[in-house]
Design an enzyme around this catalytic site. Sequence first.
Site, PDB file in Angstrom:
ATOM      1  N   ARG A 188      17.059   2.158  54.853  1.00  0.00           N
ATOM      2  CA  ARG A 188      17.825   2.892  53.888  1.00  0.00           C
ATOM      3  C   ARG A 188      17.676   1.863  52.559  1.00  0.00           C
ATOM      4  O   ARG A 188      17.262   0.879  52.494  1.00  0.00           O
ATOM      5  CB  ARG A 188      19.304   2.696  54.276  1.00  0.00           C
ATOM      6  CG  ARG A 188      19.606   3.545  55.484  1.00  0.00           C
ATOM      7  CD  ARG A 188      21.354   3.427  55.739  1.00  0.00           C
ATOM      8  NE  ARG A 188      21.730   4.348  54.756  1.00  0.00           N
ATOM      9  CZ  ARG A 188      22.181   5.578  55.105  1.00  0.00           C
ATOM     10  NH1 ARG A 188      22.027   6.081  56.459  1.00  0.00           N
ATOM     11  NH2 ARG A 188      22.870   6.420  54.418  1.00  0.00           N
ATOM     12  N   THR A 233      22.902   9.892  58.781  1.00  0.00           N
ATOM     13  CA  THR A 233      22.401  11.033  58.462  1.00  0.00           C
ATOM     14  C   THR A 233      22.946  12.290  58.701  1.00  0.00           C
ATOM     15  O   THR A 233      23.533  12.406  59.997  1.00  0.00           O
ATOM     16  CB  THR A 233      20.864  11.264  58.757  1.00  0.00           C
ATOM     17  OG1 THR A 233      20.361   9.644  58.985  1.00  0.00           O
ATOM     18  CG2 THR A 233      20.210  12.081  58.104  1.00  0.00           C
ATOM     19  N   GLU A 272      12.151   5.795  59.584  1.00  0.00           N
ATOM     20  CA  GLU A 272      12.934   7.027  58.982  1.00  0.00           C
ATOM     21  C   GLU A 272      13.238   6.582  57.382  1.00  0.00           C
ATOM     22  O   GLU A 272      13.469   5.133  57.154  1.00  0.00           O
ATOM     23  CB  GLU A 272      14.301   7.277  59.577  1.00  0.00           C
ATOM     24  CG  GLU A 272      14.135   7.771  60.793  1.00  0.00           C
ATOM     25  CD  GLU A 272      15.515   8.002  61.652  1.00  0.00           C
ATOM     26  OE1 GLU A 272      16.638   7.675  60.902  1.00  0.00           O
ATOM     27  OE2 GLU A 272      15.797   8.222  62.734  1.00  0.00           O
ATOM     28  N   ARG A 305      21.274  -1.490  54.355  1.00  0.00           N
ATOM     29  CA  ARG A 305      22.686  -2.122  54.842  1.00  0.00           C
ATOM     30  C   ARG A 305      22.428  -2.557  56.408  1.00  0.00           C
ATOM     31  O   ARG A 305      23.245  -3.613  56.687  1.00  0.00           O
ATOM     32  CB  ARG A 305      23.617  -1.163  54.633  1.00  0.00           C
ATOM     33  CG  ARG A 305      23.651   0.154  55.718  1.00  0.00           C
ATOM     34  CD  ARG A 305      24.625   0.989  55.168  1.00  0.00           C
ATOM     35  NE  ARG A 305      24.741   2.261  56.100  1.00  0.00           N
ATOM     36  CZ  ARG A 305      25.019   3.415  55.729  1.00  0.00           C
ATOM     37  NH1 ARG A 305      25.746   3.521  54.541  1.00  0.00           N
ATOM     38  NH2 ARG A 305      25.116   4.448  56.396  1.00  0.00           N
ATOM     39  N   HIS A 346      15.571   3.161  60.670  1.00  0.00           N
ATOM     40  CA  HIS A 346      15.681   3.725  59.145  1.00  0.00           C
ATOM     41  C   HIS A 346      15.758   2.648  58.089  1.00  0.00           C
ATOM     42  O   HIS A 346      17.045   1.828  58.043  1.00  0.00           O
ATOM     43  CB  HIS A 346      17.023   4.561  59.448  1.00  0.00           C
ATOM     44  CG  HIS A 346      17.448   5.331  58.048  1.00  0.00           C
ATOM     45  ND1 HIS A 346      18.455   6.161  58.118  1.00  0.00           N
ATOM     46  CD2 HIS A 346      16.988   5.385  56.744  1.00  0.00           C
ATOM     47  CE1 HIS A 346      18.557   6.863  56.943  1.00  0.00           C
ATOM     48  NE2 HIS A 346      17.298   6.254  55.957  1.00  0.00           N
ATOM     49  N   HIS A 349      19.434  13.248  66.851  1.00  0.00           N
ATOM     50  CA  HIS A 349      20.782  13.003  66.406  1.00  0.00           C
ATOM     51  C   HIS A 349      21.933  13.381  67.020  1.00  0.00           C
ATOM     52  O   HIS A 349      21.966  14.529  67.469  1.00  0.00           O
ATOM     53  CB  HIS A 349      20.828  13.477  64.910  1.00  0.00           C
ATOM     54  CG  HIS A 349      21.836  12.855  64.174  1.00  0.00           C
ATOM     55  ND1 HIS A 349      22.950  12.873  64.232  1.00  0.00           N
ATOM     56  CD2 HIS A 349      21.456  11.959  63.065  1.00  0.00           C
ATOM     57  CE1 HIS A 349      23.592  12.027  63.348  1.00  0.00           C
ATOM     58  NE2 HIS A 349      22.750  11.336  62.616  1.00  0.00           N
ATOM     59  N   HIS A 356      21.347   0.251  65.080  1.00  0.00           N
ATOM     60  CA  HIS A 356      22.591  -0.412  65.274  1.00  0.00           C
ATOM     61  C   HIS A 356      22.517  -1.932  65.804  1.00  0.00           C
ATOM     62  O   HIS A 356      23.744  -2.610  65.623  1.00  0.00           O
ATOM     63  CB  HIS A 356      23.525   0.274  66.497  1.00  0.00           C
ATOM     64  CG  HIS A 356      23.947   1.748  66.225  1.00  0.00           C
ATOM     65  ND1 HIS A 356      23.782   2.183  65.031  1.00  0.00           N
ATOM     66  CD2 HIS A 356      24.777   2.473  66.913  1.00  0.00           C
ATOM     67  CE1 HIS A 356      24.533   3.146  64.782  1.00  0.00           C
ATOM     68  NE2 HIS A 356      25.276   3.348  66.089  1.00  0.00           N
ATOM     69  N   ASN A 411      15.898   4.340  68.571  1.00  0.00           N
ATOM     70  CA  ASN A 411      16.343   4.134  67.383  1.00  0.00           C
ATOM     71  C   ASN A 411      17.167   2.854  67.311  1.00  0.00           C
ATOM     72  O   ASN A 411      18.217   2.751  68.034  1.00  0.00           O
ATOM     73  CB  ASN A 411      17.107   5.383  66.664  1.00  0.00           C
ATOM     74  CG  ASN A 411      17.754   4.673  65.346  1.00  0.00           C
ATOM     75  OD1 ASN A 411      18.026   3.630  64.934  1.00  0.00           O
ATOM     76  ND2 ASN A 411      17.506   5.507  64.264  1.00  0.00           N
ATOM     77  N   GLU A 469      11.204  17.101  63.149  1.00  0.00           N
ATOM     78  CA  GLU A 469      12.292  16.444  63.952  1.00  0.00           C
ATOM     79  C   GLU A 469      13.791  17.688  63.747  1.00  0.00           C
ATOM     80  O   GLU A 469      14.221  17.534  62.723  1.00  0.00           O
ATOM     81  CB  GLU A 469      12.704  15.154  63.633  1.00  0.00           C
ATOM     82  CG  GLU A 469      13.812  14.813  64.638  1.00  0.00           C
ATOM     83  CD  GLU A 469      14.087  13.254  64.611  1.00  0.00           C
ATOM     84  OE1 GLU A 469      13.220  12.461  64.303  1.00  0.00           O
ATOM     85  OE2 GLU A 469      15.406  12.880  65.053  1.00  0.00           O
TER      86      GLU A 469
HETATM   87  N1  PXP Z   1      16.813  11.184  64.075  1.00  0.00           N
HETATM   88  C1  PXP Z   1      17.255  10.970  62.563  1.00  0.00           C
HETATM   89  C2  PXP Z   1      16.334  11.619  61.827  1.00  0.00           C
HETATM   90  C3  PXP Z   1      18.239  10.109  62.489  1.00  0.00           C
HETATM   91  O1  PXP Z   1      18.555   9.766  61.131  1.00  0.00           O
HETATM   92  C4  PXP Z   1      18.988   9.286  63.639  1.00  0.00           C
HETATM   93  C5  PXP Z   1      20.291   8.291  62.981  1.00  0.00           C
HETATM   94  O2  PXP Z   1      19.519   7.389  62.527  1.00  0.00           O
HETATM   95  C6  PXP Z   1      18.301   9.616  64.847  1.00  0.00           C
HETATM   96  C7  PXP Z   1      17.683  10.596  65.176  1.00  0.00           C
HETATM   97  C8  PXP Z   1      19.342   9.058  66.086  1.00  0.00           C
HETATM   98  O3  PXP Z   1      20.417   9.523  65.995  1.00  0.00           O
HETATM   99  P1  PXP Z   1      21.772   8.897  67.165  1.00  0.00           P
HETATM  100  O4  PXP Z   1      21.750   7.608  66.735  1.00  0.00           O
HETATM  101  O5  PXP Z   1      22.826   9.720  66.859  1.00  0.00           O
HETATM  102  O6  PXP Z   1      20.905   9.018  68.486  1.00  0.00           O
END
Ligand code: PXP
Length: 241
Positions: free
Chosen positions: A45, A101, A70, A49, A43, A190, A10, A7, A151
């Site tokens: 959003r 999330t 996402e 943002r 993601h 997550h 960031h 992901n 997931e």
């Molecule tokens: N899976 C989902 C559905 C998420 O919303 C996120 C965060 O955007 C992640 C995985 C990844 O989480 P993390 O950034 O804590 O590894």
Amino acid sequence: MPKLGVNIDHIATIREARKTYEPDPVHAAALAELGGADGITVHLREDTRHIKPRDVKILRETVKTKLNLEMSVADIVVQTALKIQPDMATLVPEKREEVTTEGGLNVKDGYDVFHTVIDLLMKAGIDISLFVDPDIETLKLAKKLGVKYVELHTGSYANAKGEEQLRELKNLADAGAWANANGLVLNMGHGLNYTNIIPVLAIPRIHEFNIGHAIISRAVLVGLERAVRDMADVIERHRVD
Ligand code: PXP
């Protein structure tokens, strides 16, 4: 072997800290793939943002592995997904005030809306994953909705300690076993990091992890020394005295 979806939200968050063009999530996706990522997750959003529709559009062209979007069920985001056609859409809950999330989908209350959105996305050829808590009643509803993937939200496990963390791990294992026994492809994500993922890896038949924060955090630190050295070199080469 479980696959690794990276992901890169960031990266866009850092870019948006200056509202500039760098770092570009498109570049980050290419580097993540060079590093062995099996997929790229972003993601989009509703408030855009961090990740922008522009990012998803270009990533659709450049990602060589698999693009996982996402998204919430907000109409504007659904329309964007239908246009861009990611390989997979992971439906997630979304609140404006949240930092990230905060839990799995409330599939029960939103069942009819999910049904409509899933139908639209599936007809467009997009695989669907539902981000859910490790709860078997919720998995039954996911199964009824006809999605291919779930997931499991690992955030509660990641945030817990001691005995409570063991209980959360068991929830993940039980829910994972139910998903596999009932033909749902099992993803997790997550809050996972380089240490707390190790006990989770004992759970059989996990198809894919989605990990962001821990990887980008490590990238910043392992890359910082080189970045400082590069700037010091520029100063050294171009100084007048
Ligand atoms: N899976 C989902 C559905 C998420 O919303 C996120 C965060 O955007 C992640 C995985 C990844 O989480 P993390 O950034 O804590 O590894």
